[in-house]
Design an enzyme around this catalytic site. Sequence first.
Site, PDB file in Angstrom:
ATOM      1  N   TYR A  63      51.646  42.925  52.156  1.00  0.00           N
ATOM      2  CA  TYR A  63      51.186  42.984  50.760  1.00  0.00           C
ATOM      3  C   TYR A  63      51.236  44.395  50.184  1.00  0.00           C
ATOM      4  O   TYR A  63      50.529  44.685  49.214  1.00  0.00           O
ATOM      5  CB  TYR A  63      49.755  42.448  50.666  1.00  0.00           C
ATOM      6  CG  TYR A  63      49.632  40.950  50.434  1.00  0.00           C
ATOM      7  CD1 TYR A  63      50.359  40.309  49.423  1.00  0.00           C
ATOM      8  CD2 TYR A  63      48.738  40.177  51.186  1.00  0.00           C
ATOM      9  CE1 TYR A  63      50.213  38.942  49.178  1.00  0.00           C
ATOM     10  CE2 TYR A  63      48.596  38.807  50.942  1.00  0.00           C
ATOM     11  CZ  TYR A  63      49.340  38.202  49.938  1.00  0.00           C
ATOM     12  OH  TYR A  63      49.189  36.855  49.693  1.00  0.00           O
ATOM     13  N   ARG A 102      57.395  28.518  42.887  1.00  0.00           N
ATOM     14  CA  ARG A 102      56.361  29.100  42.020  1.00  0.00           C
ATOM     15  C   ARG A 102      55.795  28.040  41.072  1.00  0.00           C
ATOM     16  O   ARG A 102      54.593  28.023  40.795  1.00  0.00           O
ATOM     17  CB  ARG A 102      56.930  30.276  41.200  1.00  0.00           C
ATOM     18  CG  ARG A 102      57.410  31.483  42.002  1.00  0.00           C
ATOM     19  CD  ARG A 102      56.334  32.295  42.653  1.00  0.00           C
ATOM     20  NE  ARG A 102      55.258  32.670  41.765  1.00  0.00           N
ATOM     21  CZ  ARG A 102      54.296  33.541  42.099  1.00  0.00           C
ATOM     22  NH1 ARG A 102      54.298  34.133  43.295  1.00  0.00           N
ATOM     23  NH2 ARG A 102      53.324  33.805  41.273  1.00  0.00           N
ATOM     24  N   ARG A 117      47.909  24.827  43.720  1.00  0.00           N
ATOM     25  CA  ARG A 117      46.684  25.613  43.545  1.00  0.00           C
ATOM     26  C   ARG A 117      45.628  24.852  42.750  1.00  0.00           C
ATOM     27  O   ARG A 117      44.425  25.003  43.004  1.00  0.00           O
ATOM     28  CB  ARG A 117      47.027  26.960  42.907  1.00  0.00           C
ATOM     29  CG  ARG A 117      47.662  27.912  43.943  1.00  0.00           C
ATOM     30  CD  ARG A 117      48.293  29.102  43.309  1.00  0.00           C
ATOM     31  NE  ARG A 117      48.552  30.178  44.271  1.00  0.00           N
ATOM     32  CZ  ARG A 117      49.219  31.281  43.984  1.00  0.00           C
ATOM     33  NH1 ARG A 117      49.696  31.465  42.768  1.00  0.00           N
ATOM     34  NH2 ARG A 117      49.416  32.201  44.905  1.00  0.00           N
ATOM     35  N   THR A 144      48.194  31.890  39.666  1.00  0.00           N
ATOM     36  CA  THR A 144      47.427  32.575  40.719  1.00  0.00           C
ATOM     37  C   THR A 144      45.973  32.092  40.775  1.00  0.00           C
ATOM     38  O   THR A 144      45.425  31.885  41.856  1.00  0.00           O
ATOM     39  CB  THR A 144      47.455  34.100  40.458  1.00  0.00           C
ATOM     40  OG1 THR A 144      48.820  34.509  40.302  1.00  0.00           O
ATOM     41  CG2 THR A 144      46.823  34.869  41.596  1.00  0.00           C
ATOM     42  N   PHE A 180      41.954  44.681  44.473  1.00  0.00           N
ATOM     43  CA  PHE A 180      41.701  43.568  45.407  1.00  0.00           C
ATOM     44  C   PHE A 180      42.473  43.696  46.722  1.00  0.00           C
ATOM     45  O   PHE A 180      42.416  42.803  47.559  1.00  0.00           O
ATOM     46  CB  PHE A 180      42.012  42.221  44.734  1.00  0.00           C
ATOM     47  CG  PHE A 180      43.413  42.092  44.182  1.00  0.00           C
ATOM     48  CD1 PHE A 180      44.483  41.731  45.006  1.00  0.00           C
ATOM     49  CD2 PHE A 180      43.667  42.314  42.836  1.00  0.00           C
ATOM     50  CE1 PHE A 180      45.770  41.608  44.504  1.00  0.00           C
ATOM     51  CE2 PHE A 180      44.963  42.188  42.314  1.00  0.00           C
ATOM     52  CZ  PHE A 180      46.015  41.832  43.168  1.00  0.00           C
ATOM     53  N   HIS A 235      50.990  31.244  49.194  1.00  0.00           N
ATOM     54  CA  HIS A 235      51.760  32.385  48.695  1.00  0.00           C
ATOM     55  C   HIS A 235      53.185  31.905  48.453  1.00  0.00           C
ATOM     56  O   HIS A 235      53.676  31.030  49.173  1.00  0.00           O
ATOM     57  CB  HIS A 235      51.800  33.503  49.753  1.00  0.00           C
ATOM     58  CG  HIS A 235      52.837  34.553  49.459  1.00  0.00           C
ATOM     59  ND1 HIS A 235      52.598  35.611  48.618  1.00  0.00           N
ATOM     60  CD2 HIS A 235      54.144  34.666  49.849  1.00  0.00           C
ATOM     61  CE1 HIS A 235      53.705  36.342  48.518  1.00  0.00           C
ATOM     62  NE2 HIS A 235      54.659  35.789  49.253  1.00  0.00           N
ATOM     63  N   GLU A 294      60.606  39.180  52.574  1.00  0.00           N
ATOM     64  CA  GLU A 294      59.460  38.456  53.142  1.00  0.00           C
ATOM     65  C   GLU A 294      59.888  37.532  54.282  1.00  0.00           C
ATOM     66  O   GLU A 294      59.171  37.404  55.284  1.00  0.00           O
ATOM     67  CB  GLU A 294      58.755  37.667  52.030  1.00  0.00           C
ATOM     68  CG  GLU A 294      58.081  38.594  51.019  1.00  0.00           C
ATOM     69  CD  GLU A 294      57.322  37.865  49.923  1.00  0.00           C
ATOM     70  OE1 GLU A 294      57.362  36.614  49.868  1.00  0.00           O
ATOM     71  OE2 GLU A 294      56.670  38.557  49.116  1.00  0.00           O
ATOM     72  N   ASN A 298      43.510  30.920  47.240  1.00  0.00           N
ATOM     73  CA  ASN A 298      44.312  30.036  46.395  1.00  0.00           C
ATOM     74  C   ASN A 298      45.390  29.285  47.167  1.00  0.00           C
ATOM     75  O   ASN A 298      46.400  28.862  46.618  1.00  0.00           O
ATOM     76  CB  ASN A 298      44.872  30.803  45.191  1.00  0.00           C
ATOM     77  CG  ASN A 298      45.738  31.980  45.614  1.00  0.00           C
ATOM     78  OD1 ASN A 298      45.998  32.179  46.789  1.00  0.00           O
ATOM     79  ND2 ASN A 298      46.195  32.749  44.635  1.00  0.00           N
ATOM     80  N   LYS A 304      47.898  29.639  53.248  1.00  0.00           N
ATOM     81  CA  LYS A 304      46.885  30.656  53.541  1.00  0.00           C
ATOM     82  C   LYS A 304      45.721  30.081  54.373  1.00  0.00           C
ATOM     83  O   LYS A 304      45.587  28.850  54.495  1.00  0.00           O
ATOM     84  CB  LYS A 304      46.371  31.239  52.218  1.00  0.00           C
ATOM     85  CG  LYS A 304      47.442  32.031  51.442  1.00  0.00           C
ATOM     86  CD  LYS A 304      46.851  32.670  50.193  1.00  0.00           C
ATOM     87  CE  LYS A 304      47.863  33.504  49.432  1.00  0.00           C
ATOM     88  NZ  LYS A 304      47.260  34.171  48.255  1.00  0.00           N
TER      89      LYS A 304
HETATM   90  O1  CDP Z   1      50.143  35.048  44.633  1.00  0.00           O
HETATM   91  P1  CDP Z   1      50.651  35.403  43.255  1.00  0.00           P
HETATM   92  O2  CDP Z   1      52.057  35.931  43.265  1.00  0.00           O
HETATM   93  O3  CDP Z   1      50.449  34.286  42.269  1.00  0.00           O
HETATM   94  O4  CDP Z   1      49.696  36.568  42.713  1.00  0.00           O
HETATM   95  P2  CDP Z   1      49.797  38.175  42.896  1.00  0.00           P
HETATM   96  O5  CDP Z   1      49.477  38.780  41.583  1.00  0.00           O
HETATM   97  O6  CDP Z   1      51.087  38.561  43.549  1.00  0.00           O
HETATM   98  O7  CDP Z   1      48.585  38.509  43.858  1.00  0.00           O
HETATM   99  C1  CDP Z   1      48.689  38.295  45.261  1.00  0.00           C
HETATM  100  C2  CDP Z   1      47.429  37.618  45.735  1.00  0.00           C
HETATM  101  O8  CDP Z   1      46.334  38.498  45.535  1.00  0.00           O
HETATM  102  C3  CDP Z   1      47.035  36.355  44.962  1.00  0.00           C
HETATM  103  O9  CDP Z   1      47.678  35.182  45.424  1.00  0.00           O
HETATM  104  C4  CDP Z   1      45.547  36.293  45.197  1.00  0.00           C
HETATM  105  O10 CDP Z   1      45.246  35.654  46.431  1.00  0.00           O
HETATM  106  C5  CDP Z   1      45.141  37.750  45.301  1.00  0.00           C
HETATM  107  N1  CDP Z   1      44.503  38.211  44.060  1.00  0.00           N
HETATM  108  C6  CDP Z   1      43.130  38.414  44.060  1.00  0.00           C
HETATM  109  O11 CDP Z   1      42.470  38.206  45.082  1.00  0.00           O
HETATM  110  N2  CDP Z   1      42.520  38.834  42.901  1.00  0.00           N
HETATM  111  C7  CDP Z   1      43.210  39.052  41.778  1.00  0.00           C
HETATM  112  N3  CDP Z   1      42.592  39.471  40.668  1.00  0.00           N
HETATM  113  C8  CDP Z   1      44.604  38.843  41.764  1.00  0.00           C
HETATM  114  C9  CDP Z   1      45.221  38.428  42.932  1.00  0.00           C
HETATM  115 MG    MG Z   2      52.859  37.661  44.135  1.00  0.00          MG
END
Ligand code: CDP
Ligand code: MG
Length: 136
Positions: A52, A88, A105, A94, A60, A118, A129, A115, A12
């Site tokens: 996304y 993962r 992370r 996350t 968010f 992705h 993707e 973070n 990112k």
């Molecule tokens: O990236 P990951 O799959 O771990 O998390 P996700 O639940 O799929 O969320 C996608 C992205 O949204 C995260 O990697 C964060 O950058 C962002 N996010 C955020 O800004 N605030 C949150 N409360 C949760 C996710």
């Molecule tokens: Mg995700």
Amino acid sequence: MSNKEKTLSIIKPDAVERNLSEKIKSIFSKNNLSILDTKKIHISKDEAAEFYKVHQSKPFYDQLCSYLSSGPIEVIILEGDNAVLKNRELMGATDPKVAKEGTIRKLYGISIDKNSVHGSDSVANAKVEINFFFKH
Ligand code: CDP
Ligand code: MG
């Protein structure tokens, strides 16, 4: 039995900006995830919104799309045994604050939004993707 998979990683903007791409890619390679293809790109907010779209109902979402399009990213196709889950695990949770020691992370993430990486969350989503960014 081996279970060869492909998955998509994105380095990112926060991590590209801090020149962490090589360090992050070396973590993949050391953990038997090979890099099949990679490119550095700068996507538009509309492209980020499409990528996304599973998150479109989340509070968010708008900020997430602005962020992913705020600067260059590196998109990477990883391949290896159980690549989706392995990536993962290497990424960590996350929220960098709760990610395990040694994960990408935990090492490099700044906050839950910045973070650093992705990773696809299933083999099916990995296909979608990868197709989004590459003609594979
Ligand atoms: O990236 P990951 O799959 O771990 O998390 P996700 O639940 O799929 O969320 C996608 C992205 O949204 C995260 O990697 C964060 O950058 C962002 N996010 C955020 O800004 N605030 C949150 N409360 C949760 C996710
Ligand atoms: Mg995700």
